[in-house]
Motif scaffolding. Structure first.
Motif, PDB file in Angstrom:
ATOM      1  N   GLU A  97       0.832  -1.211   0.000  1.00  0.00           N
ATOM      2  CA  GLU A  97       0.000   0.000   0.000  1.00  0.00           C
ATOM      3  C   GLU A  97       0.864   1.258   0.000  1.00  0.00           C
ATOM      4  OE1 GLU A  97      -3.535   2.003  -0.244  1.00  0.00           O
ATOM      5  OE2 GLU A  97      -3.322  -0.173  -0.206  1.00  0.00           O
ATOM      6  N   ASP A  98       1.948   1.248   0.783  1.00  0.00           N
ATOM      7  CA  ASP A  98       2.839   2.407   0.842  1.00  0.00           C
ATOM      8  C   ASP A  98       3.574   2.624  -0.475  1.00  0.00           C
ATOM      9  OD1 ASP A  98       2.114   2.913   3.469  1.00  0.00           O
ATOM     10  OD2 ASP A  98       3.770   1.719   4.293  1.00  0.00           O
ATOM     11  N   PHE A 148       2.486   1.711  -3.426  1.00  0.00           N
ATOM     12  CA  PHE A 148       1.466   2.159  -4.373  1.00  0.00           C
ATOM     13  C   PHE A 148       1.235   3.661  -4.222  1.00  0.00           C
ATOM     14  CE2 PHE A 148      -3.302   2.075  -5.435  1.00  0.00           C
ATOM     15  CZ  PHE A 148      -3.078   2.182  -6.802  1.00  0.00           C
ATOM     16  N   LYS A 149       1.105   4.136  -2.981  1.00  0.00           N
ATOM     17  CA  LYS A 149       0.912   5.565  -2.735  1.00  0.00           C
ATOM     18  C   LYS A 149       2.140   6.371  -3.130  1.00  0.00           C
ATOM     19  CE  LYS A 149      -2.580   5.118   0.832  1.00  0.00           C
ATOM     20  NZ  LYS A 149      -2.965   5.349   2.217  1.00  0.00           N
ATOM     21  N   SER A 167       4.286   5.622  -5.503  1.00  0.00           N
ATOM     22  CA  SER A 167       4.316   5.688  -6.968  1.00  0.00           C
ATOM     23  C   SER A 167       3.330   6.727  -7.487  1.00  0.00           C
ATOM     24  CB  SER A 167       3.983   4.326  -7.569  1.00  0.00           C
ATOM     25  OG  SER A 167       4.972   3.384  -7.258  1.00  0.00           O
ATOM     26  N   GLN A 168       2.136   6.782  -6.881  1.00  0.00           N
ATOM     27  CA  GLN A 168       1.154   7.800  -7.275  1.00  0.00           C
ATOM     28  C   GLN A 168       1.705   9.189  -7.022  1.00  0.00           C
ATOM     29  OE1 GLN A 168      -2.720   7.149  -5.460  1.00  0.00           O
ATOM     30  NE2 GLN A 168      -2.279   4.970  -5.347  1.00  0.00           N
ATOM     31  N   LYS A 169       2.294   9.385  -5.845  1.00  0.00           N
ATOM     32  CA  LYS A 169       2.820  10.697  -5.476  1.00  0.00           C
ATOM     33  C   LYS A 169       3.940  11.124  -6.418  1.00  0.00           C
ATOM     34  CE  LYS A 169       4.669  13.303  -1.534  1.00  0.00           C
ATOM     35  NZ  LYS A 169       4.908  14.391  -2.411  1.00  0.00           N
ATOM     36  N   ASN A 183      -7.611  12.673  -8.376  1.00  0.00           N
ATOM     37  CA  ASN A 183      -6.774  11.497  -8.193  1.00  0.00           C
ATOM     38  C   ASN A 183      -7.685  10.377  -7.710  1.00  0.00           C
ATOM     39  OD1 ASN A 183      -4.729   9.702  -7.494  1.00  0.00           O
ATOM     40  ND2 ASN A 183      -4.433  10.655  -5.508  1.00  0.00           N
ATOM     41  N   PRO A 234      -7.454   6.313  -6.971  1.00  0.00           N
ATOM     42  CA  PRO A 234      -6.895   4.955  -6.965  1.00  0.00           C
ATOM     43  C   PRO A 234      -8.017   3.924  -6.915  1.00  0.00           C
ATOM     44  CG  PRO A 234      -6.597   6.007  -4.828  1.00  0.00           C
ATOM     45  CD  PRO A 234      -7.268   7.012  -5.716  1.00  0.00           C
ATOM     46  N   TRP A 261      -4.990   2.999 -11.269  1.00  0.00           N
ATOM     47  CA  TRP A 261      -4.968   4.364 -10.763  1.00  0.00           C
ATOM     48  C   TRP A 261      -5.319   5.312 -11.904  1.00  0.00           C
ATOM     49  CZ3 TRP A 261      -0.565   8.036 -11.278  1.00  0.00           C
ATOM     50  CH2 TRP A 261      -0.758   9.199 -10.546  1.00  0.00           C
TER      51      TRP A 261
END
Length: 118
Positions: free
Chosen positions: A16-17, A19-20, A22-24, A40, A42, A61
């Motif tokens: 989860e971290d 994934f977040k 990579s989004q950031k 945004n 997901p 995403w």
């Protein structure tokens, strides 16, 4: 500034971290290049229509943003370099698509749906 929607499928083995993070990373890239994040979203873990790199699921995403037209090439290079990205797709949005997405997010009925009677 043009409006775009980016859909990315990340590898399902990310935590989860990760994934977040990579989004950031990609949202920061948009912001650093004079772009503006509109939305945004997901989606999380979904099944793929066909296996990609022997994986049958992926972390989806969706990012809606405004940016100069030459920025997409820079973003594409970064997406191709990232080994966590299985697939990506850009979509240029016209004013009607932007309006539709805003109404859909706010929960306003667009007129095409029939009202459900209780």
């Amino acid at each position: 500034m043009n409006n775009y929607e980016l859909m990315v499928i990340f590898t399902p083995v990310l935590s989860e971290d990760e994934f977040k993070a990579s989004q950031k990373k990609f949202m920061d890239l948009v912001s650093d290049n004079n772009g503006q994040i509109q939305h945004n979203n997901p989606w999380g873990l979904k099944s793929l229509a066909y296996p990609i790199q022997k994986k049958t699921t992926g972390l989806y995403w969706v990012l809606e943003y405004s940016a100069p037209s030459d920025f997409n090439e820079k973003l594409k290079i970064q997406l191709l370099r990232d080994e966590n990205v299985l697939r990506h797709m850009f979509t240029a949005l016209d004013k009607y698509a932007v309006e539709y997405n805003a109404k859909k997010r706010s929960g306003v009925q667009t007129g095409n749906e029939k009202a459900v009677e209780a």
